[in-house]
Design an enzyme around this catalytic site. Structure first.
Site, PDB file in Angstrom:
ATOM      1  N   CYS A  66      -5.365  -9.395 -55.968  1.00 23.34           N
ATOM      2  CA  CYS A  66      -6.498  -9.162 -55.069  1.00 23.34           C
ATOM      3  C   CYS A  66      -7.773  -8.829 -55.835  1.00 23.34           C
ATOM      4  CB  CYS A  66      -6.170  -8.048 -54.079  1.00 23.34           C
ATOM      5  SG  CYS A  66      -4.977  -8.554 -52.825  1.00 23.34           S
ATOM      6  N   ASN A 118      -1.800  -7.715 -44.309  1.00 23.77           N
ATOM      7  CA  ASN A 118      -0.942  -8.623 -45.058  1.00 23.77           C
ATOM      8  C   ASN A 118      -0.052  -9.426 -44.123  1.00 23.77           C
ATOM      9  OD1 ASN A 118       0.397  -6.086 -44.575  1.00 23.77           O
ATOM     10  ND2 ASN A 118       1.940  -6.588 -46.106  1.00 23.77           N
ATOM     11  N   MET A 119       0.334 -10.629 -44.588  1.00 25.19           N
ATOM     12  CA  MET A 119       1.132 -11.560 -43.786  1.00 25.19           C
ATOM     13  C   MET A 119       2.214 -12.188 -44.653  1.00 25.19           C
ATOM     14  SD  MET A 119      -1.980 -13.518 -41.790  1.00 25.19           S
ATOM     15  CE  MET A 119      -0.872 -14.524 -40.804  1.00 25.19           C
ATOM     16  N   GLU A 120       3.426 -12.224 -44.116  1.00 28.63           N
ATOM     17  CA  GLU A 120       4.570 -12.863 -44.778  1.00 28.63           C
ATOM     18  C   GLU A 120       5.224 -13.814 -43.785  1.00 28.63           C
ATOM     19  OE1 GLU A 120       5.464  -8.560 -46.961  1.00 28.63           O
ATOM     20  OE2 GLU A 120       6.882  -9.407 -45.518  1.00 28.63           O
ATOM     21  N   HIS A 150      -2.378 -11.299 -48.799  1.00 24.63           N
ATOM     22  CA  HIS A 150      -2.597  -9.877 -49.029  1.00 24.63           C
ATOM     23  C   HIS A 150      -3.670  -9.364 -48.068  1.00 24.63           C
ATOM     24  CE1 HIS A 150      -0.765  -9.855 -53.331  1.00 24.63           C
ATOM     25  NE2 HIS A 150      -0.348 -10.913 -52.658  1.00 24.63           N
ATOM     26  N   GLU A 207      -6.331  -7.494 -48.471  1.00 29.25           N
ATOM     27  CA  GLU A 207      -7.710  -7.674 -48.915  1.00 29.25           C
ATOM     28  C   GLU A 207      -8.159  -9.125 -48.733  1.00 29.25           C
ATOM     29  OE1 GLU A 207      -5.887  -4.596 -51.804  1.00 29.25           O
ATOM     30  OE2 GLU A 207      -5.231  -6.241 -50.499  1.00 29.25           O
ATOM     31  N   CYS A 218      -3.810  -4.840 -55.783  1.00 33.19           N
ATOM     32  CA  CYS A 218      -3.045  -5.396 -56.903  1.00 33.19           C
ATOM     33  C   CYS A 218      -3.959  -6.289 -57.747  1.00 33.19           C
ATOM     34  CB  CYS A 218      -1.854  -6.194 -56.383  1.00 33.19           C
ATOM     35  SG  CYS A 218      -2.306  -7.705 -55.509  1.00 33.19           S
TER      36      CYS A 218
END
Length: 294
Positions: free
Chosen positions: A132, A89-91, A102, A104, A129
Site C-alpha cells: 500500500c 479490504n476485499m477478498e 487492500h 488503502e 503494508c
C-alpha cells in the site's frame, strides 16, 4: 440503513451516532461524506476532521469482505475537495490471493473513480503494508500525503516509505488522480460505454495498456473501474478490482453480478482478460464480454 452498518454504528460515540443517523438512513448511502456533511458532523460532535476520520473507521471496516482472513480493515481518504471517502479490504473465495484489494487501495480508488483529483490524508486502523505504501506513492500527492494511525502522531508517506522509488524517478508527468481522457471512442450499449469511459481514465504510464471494466448487477446498476498502474508493477490495481470496489461500497453484493464488459486493446503489452475471467467466474458471473480498443 444497510445492515452492515448497524453493529458498527452502535459502537460509536452517542453524539456521533445521532448525527450519522439521517445520513446512514439512506439505503443507498454511497460510502462517502460530502464536505457539507463533514462540516455538519464536526459541528454536532465537536470533533475536528482527523478525529472524525478515526471515529468513522469502524463504519468503513464494516464494508470489508474477508472470507479468507476474517480480518477487516477500514480506511478513509480525505480529498482536497473536503470529501471523506470510505475504503475497506476485499477478498474473493475461489480466486488467487493476488486478486485481493487492500483498504488503502479501496479508499484511494473510490475517491479517484468518483472524480476526486487530489488527496490530503489517509486514515487507517492498521499500519499500511509495503504494498500500500508503494501504491500511495503513485498519487499526485506524492510522499507529502499524510497518514493517520491510531495512537500515533500524523506522519507523511515519506516517513513510511523512505528513499522511495516511483513515477517521478521515471519522469512520469501525469500521476494517479490527475484528470485524463485518452480519447477512445466506441459504439455499444450502456455497459460497453461505461467500460470504454473507464479505459479512457486508465492510469497506465508504464505499459500504455489501457483497460476498463464495467459490471452490471441484478438491479440494473452499473459500476465501472479503471486500471491503475504502479512503478513497482505488482501493486498495480486491475480494472476489475476497481469496479468491484465501487460495487461493494455502494452496498451491492459481489456475488450478484449479472453482466461484465472488459475494454482493452488485444495487442497490448499486458492483458487483463484471463485474470478478469477467472475472478468473475469465481464470483459466479458467466456473462463476460471483451470489446477491443482500437
Amino acid at each position: 440503513m444497510h445492515p452492515r452498518f448497524q453493529s458498527a454504528l452502535t459502537a460509536l460515540y452517542p453524539q456521533l451516532q445521532t448525527a450519522l443517523q439521517p445520513i446512514l438512513a439512506d439505503p443507498h448511502f454511497p460510502a462517502f461524506l460530502t464536505p457539507e456533511q463533514v462540516t455538519s458532523l464536526k459541528n454536532q460532535t465537536g470533533m475536528n476532521v482527523r478525529e472524525l476520520a478515526f471515529a468513522l473507521l469502524p463504519l468503513a471496516a464494516s464494508c470489508a469482505l474477508t472470507p479468507l482472513s476474517n480480518f477487516n480493515v477500514g480506511a478513509l481518504a480525505l480529498g482536497k475537495s473536503g470529501h471523506l471517502w470510505f475504503g475497506a479490504n476485499m477478498e474473493f473465495s475461489g480466486a488467487t490471493m493476488q486478486q485481493t484489494v487492500h483498504a488503502e487501495q479501496s479508499a484511494i480508488t473510490h475517491a479517484w473513480l468518483r472524480g476526486e483529483t487530489a488527496l490530503e490524508a489517509i486514515t487507517v486502523n492498521y499500519t499500511p503494508c509495503g504494498h500500500c505504501r508503494q501504491f500511495m506513492n503513485e498519487l499526485n500527492s506524492g510522499t507529502a500525503l499524510t497518514i493517520h494511525l491510531p495512537g500515533r502522531e500524523p506522519s507523511s508517506l515519506a516517513d513510511y516509505l523512505p528513499d522511495a522509488f516511483g513515477p517521478r524517478d521515471l519522469a512520469i508527468q501525469t500521476l494517479l488522480l490527475d484528470p485524463v481522457d485518452h480519447g477512445l471512442t466506441i459504439k455499444g450499449d450502456p455497459l460497453s460505454q461505461a467500460a470504454l469511459q473507464a479505459a479512457n481514465r486508465s492510469y497506465a504510464p508504464y505499459s500504455q495498456a489501457l483497460s476498463g471494466v464495467a459490471l452490471q448487477t441484478h438491479d440494473g446498476a452499473i459500476f465501472a473501474g479503471s486500471y491503475a498502474e504502479n512503478a513497482a508493477f505488482n501493486p498495480s490495481l486491475p480494472p476489475l478490482q476497481a469496479a468491484l470496489i465501487l460495487l461493494n461500497l455502494s452496498g451491492r453484493d459481489v456475488l450478484q453480478i449479472q453482466r461484465a464488459v472488459l475494454a482493452e486493446a488485444p495487442d497490448a503489452k499486458l492483458v487483463q482478460r484471463q485474470a478478469t475471467l477467472a475472478t468473475l467466474q469465481a464470483l459466479g458471473c458467466g456473462s463476460i464480454t471483451t470489446i477491443p480498443l482500437i
